[in-house]
Design a protein around this motif. Structure first.
Motif, PDB file in Angstrom:
ATOM      1  N   PHE A  94      11.269  -3.852   6.614  1.00  0.00           N
ATOM      2  CA  PHE A  94      12.248  -3.216   5.739  1.00  0.00           C
ATOM      3  C   PHE A  94      11.650  -2.436   4.578  1.00  0.00           C
ATOM      4  O   PHE A  94      12.240  -1.439   4.148  1.00  0.00           O
ATOM      5  CB  PHE A  94      13.223  -4.270   5.198  1.00  0.00           C
ATOM      6  N   PHE A  95      10.516  -2.829   4.060  1.00  0.00           N
ATOM      7  CA  PHE A  95      10.020  -2.231   2.823  1.00  0.00           C
ATOM      8  C   PHE A  95       9.749  -0.738   2.975  1.00  0.00           C
ATOM      9  O   PHE A  95       8.950  -0.306   3.807  1.00  0.00           O
ATOM     10  CB  PHE A  95       8.743  -2.948   2.378  1.00  0.00           C
ATOM     11  N   LEU A  96      10.449   0.078   2.196  1.00  0.00           N
ATOM     12  CA  LEU A  96      10.284   1.536   2.115  1.00  0.00           C
ATOM     13  C   LEU A  96      10.562   2.279   3.423  1.00  0.00           C
ATOM     14  O   LEU A  96      10.214   3.459   3.551  1.00  0.00           O
ATOM     15  CB  LEU A  96       8.868   1.896   1.616  1.00  0.00           C
ATOM     16  N   LYS A  97      11.181   1.629   4.391  1.00  0.00           N
ATOM     17  CA  LYS A  97      11.448   2.314   5.665  1.00  0.00           C
ATOM     18  C   LYS A  97      12.744   1.833   6.320  1.00  0.00           C
ATOM     19  O   LYS A  97      12.884   1.879   7.543  1.00  0.00           O
ATOM     20  CB  LYS A  97      10.265   2.135   6.626  1.00  0.00           C
ATOM     21  N   CYS A 144       0.824  -1.219   0.000  1.00  0.00           N
ATOM     22  CA  CYS A 144       0.000   0.000   0.000  1.00  0.00           C
ATOM     23  C   CYS A 144       0.855   1.264   0.000  1.00  0.00           C
ATOM     24  O   CYS A 144       0.390   2.344  -0.327  1.00  0.00           O
ATOM     25  CB  CYS A 144      -0.936   0.006   1.203  1.00  0.00           C
ATOM     26  N   ARG A 145       2.110   1.120   0.439  1.00  0.00           N
ATOM     27  CA  ARG A 145       3.106   2.191   0.439  1.00  0.00           C
ATOM     28  C   ARG A 145       2.802   3.336   1.408  1.00  0.00           C
ATOM     29  O   ARG A 145       3.418   4.398   1.330  1.00  0.00           O
ATOM     30  CB  ARG A 145       3.343   2.722  -0.977  1.00  0.00           C
ATOM     31  N   GLY A 184       6.727   5.866   8.039  1.00  0.00           N
ATOM     32  CA  GLY A 184       7.798   5.061   8.630  1.00  0.00           C
ATOM     33  C   GLY A 184       7.299   3.846   9.377  1.00  0.00           C
ATOM     34  O   GLY A 184       8.101   3.092   9.939  1.00  0.00           O
ATOM     35  N   TYR A 185       5.995   3.643   9.381  1.00  0.00           N
ATOM     36  CA  TYR A 185       5.399   2.502  10.083  1.00  0.00           C
ATOM     37  C   TYR A 185       4.384   1.806   9.191  1.00  0.00           C
ATOM     38  O   TYR A 185       3.814   2.413   8.280  1.00  0.00           O
ATOM     39  CB  TYR A 185       4.710   2.957  11.368  1.00  0.00           C
ATOM     40  N   CYS A 186       4.154   0.528   9.500  1.00  0.00           N
ATOM     41  CA  CYS A 186       3.173  -0.243   8.751  1.00  0.00           C
ATOM     42  C   CYS A 186       1.754   0.138   9.181  1.00  0.00           C
ATOM     43  O   CYS A 186       1.518   0.494  10.346  1.00  0.00           O
ATOM     44  CB  CYS A 186       3.403  -1.737   8.980  1.00  0.00           C
ATOM     45  N   ILE A 187       0.818   0.068   8.225  1.00  0.00           N
ATOM     46  CA  ILE A 187      -0.573   0.403   8.559  1.00  0.00           C
ATOM     47  C   ILE A 187      -1.207  -0.637   9.475  1.00  0.00           C
ATOM     48  O   ILE A 187      -2.163  -0.343  10.183  1.00  0.00           O
ATOM     49  CB  ILE A 187      -1.447   0.567   7.302  1.00  0.00           C
TER      50      ILE A 187
END
Length: 207
Positions: A102-105, A50-51, A57-60
């Motif tokens: 790790f993804f995008l952060k 979802c990006r 900086g955190y997951c939804i």
């Protein structure tokens, strides 16, 4: 200094824990604190791309340990991730966890030493170790080596302890991580800072 150890096995005191314990013991002897986070018995969903995390900086998703781990890793000086081998690779829980941590952060993790360990009854440790190292490589985290590939063998903790070479590999890994952490600290104190990151360039194979 402090190192975060992640136990990706569903068994809190199994073979993976036994390996991590050896690493933690050597870090402790070097005066480095450790914290073990057991995530292997949790229900951890996969990334849905979802990006939103690129903005925050955190997951939804807030109903599992991923965001807690993000905070712990930001505060830590190093990382060790341990996984059991399932079907010649890391178990699904560890993969889902690492994708979302790790993804995008991963920018805050750059230049923190990291390493992976794998435990198996018989085979698959090298493939697991290789898979997990890729998270660290893309995040600019120095990958800590040992005297051999970081795997132990056994079906139970008692058997893993009988893998004398595997246990020694874990102790060497702890020693090497302690040495690298102290080298980085000494460099920082001497005014040697990490290199500046260039703006990222992304190219696609198909346009």
């Amino acid at each position: 200094m402090k190192v975060l150890l992640v136990n990706g096995s569903p068994h809190s005191k199994g073979c993976t824990f036994t390996a991590l314990e050896q690493v933690a013991g050597q870090l402790g002897k070097a005066g480095i604190d450790t914290e073990t986070m057991h995530i292997g018995n949790k229900a951890i969903r996969g990334c849905i791309d979802c990006r939103k995390c690129a903005q925050t900086g955190y997951c939804i998703f807030t109903d599992d340990p991923v965001n807690e781990a993000i905070d712990k890793l930001k505060a830590a000086d190093g990382l060790v991730v341990g996984s059991p081998v399932y079907y010649a690779g890391p178990n699904a829980t560890v993969c889902a966890f690492m994708d979302r941590v790790f993804f995008l952060k991963s920018a805050p993790y750059a230049f923190k030493p990291a390493c992976a360990i794998a435990s198996a009854r018989r085979a698959g440790t090298v493939a697991t170790w290789d898979r997990l190292n890729k998270y660290f490589g893309i995040a600019r985290m120095p990958i800590v080596s040992s005297q051999y590939w970081n795997g132990i063998h056994g079906n139970k903790a008692e058997e893993a302890r009988e893998d004398l070479e595997g246990m020694q590999t874990m102790r060497t890994l702890g020693d090497n991580m302690a040495w690298l952490l102290k080298c980085i600290e000494a460099g920082r104190n001497a005014g040697i800072n990490p290199p500046q990151c260039e703006p990222a360039i992304y190219t696609n194979f198909i346009r």
